[in-house]
Design a protein around this motif. Sequence first.
Motif, mmCIF file in Angstrom:
data_model
loop_
_atom_site.group_PDB
_atom_site.id
_atom_site.type_symbol
_atom_site.label_atom_id
_atom_site.label_comp_id
_atom_site.label_asym_id
_atom_site.label_seq_id
_atom_site.Cartn_x
_atom_site.Cartn_y
_atom_site.Cartn_z
ATOM 1 N N GLY A 37 2.696 -0.548 -38.018
ATOM 2 C CA GLY A 37 3.437 0.297 -37.092
ATOM 3 C C GLY A 37 4.933 0.035 -37.163
ATOM 4 O O GLY A 37 5.746 0.966 -37.073
ATOM 5 N N ALA A 38 5.315 -1.232 -37.338
ATOM 6 C CA ALA A 38 6.736 -1.571 -37.461
ATOM 7 C C ALA A 38 7.333 -0.959 -38.720
ATOM 8 O O ALA A 38 8.468 -0.459 -38.713
ATOM 9 C CB ALA A 38 6.907 -3.093 -37.474
ATOM 10 N N VAL A 39 6.567 -0.978 -39.808
ATOM 11 C CA VAL A 39 7.039 -0.396 -41.064
ATOM 12 C C VAL A 39 7.245 1.112 -40.912
ATOM 13 O O VAL A 39 8.269 1.665 -41.332
ATOM 14 C CB VAL A 39 6.040 -0.687 -42.206
ATOM 15 N N VAL A 40 6.286 1.770 -40.283
ATOM 16 C CA VAL A 40 6.405 3.219 -40.071
ATOM 17 C C VAL A 40 7.598 3.530 -39.169
ATOM 18 O O VAL A 40 8.387 4.448 -39.445
ATOM 19 C CB VAL A 40 5.104 3.777 -39.465
ATOM 20 N N ALA A 41 7.774 2.754 -38.089
ATOM 21 C CA ALA A 41 8.887 2.987 -37.162
ATOM 22 C C ALA A 41 10.233 2.795 -37.853
ATOM 23 O O ALA A 41 11.218 3.478 -37.521
ATOM 24 C CB ALA A 41 8.774 2.050 -35.965
ATOM 25 N N SER A 42 10.305 1.879 -38.815
ATOM 26 C CA SER A 42 11.576 1.621 -39.504
ATOM 27 C C SER A 42 12.041 2.822 -40.316
ATOM 28 O O SER A 42 13.212 2.891 -40.709
ATOM 29 C CB SER A 42 11.437 0.391 -40.413
ATOM 30 N N ARG A 43 11.146 3.762 -40.574
ATOM 31 C CA ARG A 43 11.492 4.940 -41.363
ATOM 32 C C ARG A 43 11.806 6.158 -40.500
ATOM 33 O O ARG A 43 12.045 7.249 -41.038
ATOM 34 C CB ARG A 43 10.340 5.270 -42.317
ATOM 35 N N PHE A 44 11.780 5.997 -39.180
ATOM 36 C CA PHE A 44 12.113 7.114 -38.304
ATOM 37 C C PHE A 44 13.575 7.518 -38.510
ATOM 38 O O PHE A 44 14.458 6.656 -38.590
ATOM 39 C CB PHE A 44 11.929 6.717 -36.837
ATOM 40 N N PRO A 45 13.861 8.810 -38.570
ATOM 41 C CA PRO A 45 15.271 9.230 -38.602
ATOM 42 C C PRO A 45 15.909 8.989 -37.242
ATOM 43 O O PRO A 45 15.285 9.208 -36.196
ATOM 44 C CB PRO A 45 15.172 10.732 -38.912
ATOM 45 N N GLU A 46 17.126 8.499 -37.263
ATOM 46 C CA GLU A 46 17.854 8.262 -36.018
ATOM 47 C C GLU A 46 19.203 8.933 -36.114
ATOM 48 O O GLU A 46 19.960 8.665 -37.046
ATOM 49 C CB GLU A 46 18.021 6.765 -35.746
ATOM 50 N N PRO A 47 19.513 9.844 -35.185
ATOM 51 C CA PRO A 47 20.796 10.544 -35.269
ATOM 52 C C PRO A 47 21.955 9.568 -35.160
ATOM 53 O O PRO A 47 21.859 8.548 -34.465
ATOM 54 C CB PRO A 47 20.750 11.512 -34.071
ATOM 55 N N PRO A 48 23.075 9.827 -35.837
ATOM 56 C CA PRO A 48 24.235 8.924 -35.769
ATOM 57 C C PRO A 48 24.782 8.846 -34.355
ATOM 58 O O PRO A 48 24.744 9.826 -33.606
ATOM 59 C CB PRO A 48 25.234 9.556 -36.736
ATOM 60 N N ARG A 49 25.268 7.686 -34.005
ATOM 61 C CA ARG A 49 25.829 7.483 -32.676
ATOM 62 C C ARG A 49 27.212 8.104 -32.591
ATOM 63 O O ARG A 49 27.986 8.096 -33.555
ATOM 64 C CB ARG A 49 25.926 5.989 -32.364
ATOM 65 N N ASP A 50 27.540 8.667 -31.413
ATOM 66 C CA ASP A 50 28.886 9.182 -31.171
ATOM 67 C C ASP A 50 29.863 8.021 -31.041
ATOM 68 O O ASP A 50 29.498 6.913 -30.650
ATOM 69 C CB ASP A 50 28.913 10.019 -29.883
ATOM 70 N N GLU A 51 31.115 8.296 -31.357
ATOM 71 C CA GLU A 51 32.129 7.246 -31.235
ATOM 72 C C GLU A 51 32.253 6.771 -29.793
ATOM 73 O O GLU A 51 32.511 5.598 -29.525
ATOM 74 C CB GLU A 51 33.477 7.767 -31.725
ATOM 75 N N ASP A 52 32.050 7.684 -28.838
ATOM 76 C CA ASP A 52 32.143 7.295 -27.428
ATOM 77 C C ASP A 52 31.058 6.288 -27.065
ATOM 78 O O ASP A 52 31.259 5.405 -26.239
ATOM 79 C CB ASP A 52 32.022 8.528 -26.518
ATOM 80 N N ASP A 53 29.879 6.431 -27.695
ATOM 81 C CA ASP A 53 28.791 5.498 -27.429
ATOM 82 C C ASP A 53 29.163 4.093 -27.866
ATOM 83 O O ASP A 53 28.824 3.108 -27.213
ATOM 84 C CB ASP A 53 27.524 5.935 -28.176
ATOM 85 N N ASP A 54 29.857 3.987 -29.009
ATOM 86 C CA ASP A 54 30.212 2.671 -29.531
ATOM 87 C C ASP A 54 31.245 1.970 -28.658
ATOM 88 O O ASP A 54 31.389 0.751 -28.712
ATOM 89 C CB ASP A 54 30.744 2.803 -30.960
ATOM 90 N N GLU A 55 32.003 2.757 -27.894
ATOM 91 C CA GLU A 55 33.023 2.159 -27.039
ATOM 92 C C GLU A 55 32.422 1.529 -25.789
ATOM 93 O O GLU A 55 33.051 0.696 -25.151
ATOM 94 C CB GLU A 55 34.054 3.223 -26.638
ATOM 95 N N LEU A 56 31.226 1.934 -25.430
ATOM 96 C CA LEU A 56 30.580 1.384 -24.247
ATOM 97 C C LEU A 56 29.794 0.129 -24.604
ATOM 98 O O LEU A 56 29.040 0.118 -25.576
ATOM 99 C CB LEU A 56 29.633 2.415 -23.627
ATOM 100 N N GLY A 57 29.974 -0.914 -23.819
ATOM 101 C CA GLY A 57 29.233 -2.139 -24.039
ATOM 102 C C GLY A 57 27.856 -2.074 -23.403
ATOM 103 O O GLY A 57 27.495 -1.092 -22.730
ATOM 104 N N TYR A 58 27.093 -3.137 -23.615
ATOM 105 C CA TYR A 58 25.729 -3.177 -23.090
ATOM 106 C C TYR A 58 25.710 -3.023 -21.577
ATOM 107 O O TYR A 58 24.949 -2.215 -21.022
ATOM 108 C CB TYR A 58 25.064 -4.495 -23.492
ATOM 109 N N VAL A 59 26.533 -3.782 -20.880
ATOM 110 C CA VAL A 59 26.546 -3.736 -19.418
ATOM 111 C C VAL A 59 26.977 -2.356 -18.928
ATOM 112 O O VAL A 59 26.442 -1.833 -17.934
ATOM 113 C CB VAL A 59 27.471 -4.830 -18.851
#
Length: 372
Positions: free
Chosen positions: A164-186
Motif C-alpha cells: 500500500g505504501a508503494v502504491v501511495a508513493s505513486r499518487f499524483p500530487e498537485p504542486p503547492r502554491d507559493e503562498d502555501d510554502d510561506e505558511l509554517g506548520y503552526v
Amino acid sequence: MWWAVLTYLVPIYPLYAVLFSDTGLSGAQISALFLIWSAVGILGEVPLGALADRFSRRSALVAASLLQAVGYVVWVTLPGFAGFAAGFVLWGLGGALESGAFDALLYDGLAAHGEESRFAQVNGRVTALNLVTEIPTAGLATVLFMVGGYQLAGWVSVGVCVAGAVVASRFPEPPRDEDDDELGYVDLLRAGVREAARSVNVRHAVIVVALLGGLDAFEEYFPLMAQDWGVPSGWVPVAMAAIPLAGAAGASLGGYANRLTTLTLALVLGAAVLVLLFSGVLRAPVGLVAVAVFYGLYRMVLVVGEARLQDTIEGQARATVTSVAEIGVEVSAVALYGAWAVGEVFGVAALVAFVALLLPRWLRRTPVAAEL
C-alpha cells in the motif's frame, strides 16, 4: 483504487480481537488496548492533518501505511499486552495521518484539473471498494489462519501494508502554491482549526459529517443483532454478507446523490430510519435485509456529506479541517454506543433521525454540487 483495496485487504483485521484473547489477555486488557488506539487517533488527528498540509499529503499516506506495517511487526514478534499496545499506537498514528490527507489529496488533485465536482463520485467508488473488500478479507484471513496461524496472517498483513505504501508513493500530487510554502506548520494548524470553528458553512458541515461518520460504529452491533434475531452463530458471517454489499452499492451512488437537495437527502435518511425501525420490530433473520437497505441509504448520504464538506473548505489547510471532522466522528461514535445501550436498534434509529433533521439547514448544497 488499488490503494483503497490494499488498505482493507489486511487479513489480521478479522482476527486481532481473537488474537488478543488467545494470547491470554483479559477482557479489561483488550478494552484498554482499544482505548489506547482511540486515544492516539484522537490526539494525533489534527496535528498530523496539519503536518500533511504543510509538507506532503502523498508522503503522509506512505508513512501511514508504513507505520501500520511496523505495528503489525511488533504484534507478531512481541505478542502480549505491551507489544499489542505499541502496535496500536503506531496504527493510531498511521490512521490519523491518513484520514485527513486522503480526502485532501483526492479533492485538490481533482480541483487541479477542474473536476472537483467529481469528488463525490470518486470517493463513493473508493468507499464501495473498501466495503466490498471486507468479504474476501474475511476469507483470506480464514485460509491463512488455517495454514499458518496468527503469525502468517500477521506477516501477510505487513506485506499488504508495504505494498500500500508503494502504491501511495505513486499518487499524483498537485504542486503547492507559493503562498502555501510561506505558511509554517503552526500557521496551517491554526488556520485549519480556525476555519472549522469560525466559518459557519464549514462548521455546520464538519458537525454533520462528524455525526454521520459516527453512525458507522453501528456496524459493530450487526453480529449481535443477527444472533439475537435467531441466526445460528455459525451462519452469522454469511447472513451479514449482504450488509457491506448494500453499503457499497449506496456509496457508489454518491455521485448521483450529490445532485439532490439537502431536503431530499434528509428525506432519504428519514426513510432509512423507518426501514431500521421496521427491522427492530421484526427481530427476525429477514430483518437483516432491512438493515442492509438502511446501511446502503446511510452510506449514500455519508458520501454526499463528505463531498459537501470538501466543497465548503476554502483555505489551505484542507487536511486539517477534515481531521477536525474525524475527531468529531470518534466522539459521535461514543454517542451511538450510548444510544444502543439505552434502546438498541430503536435508540440508534432515534440518533439517525436527529441527524436527518439537521441536514436541511446545516449541509448546504454548494455551487460545485449544483453544477453537476
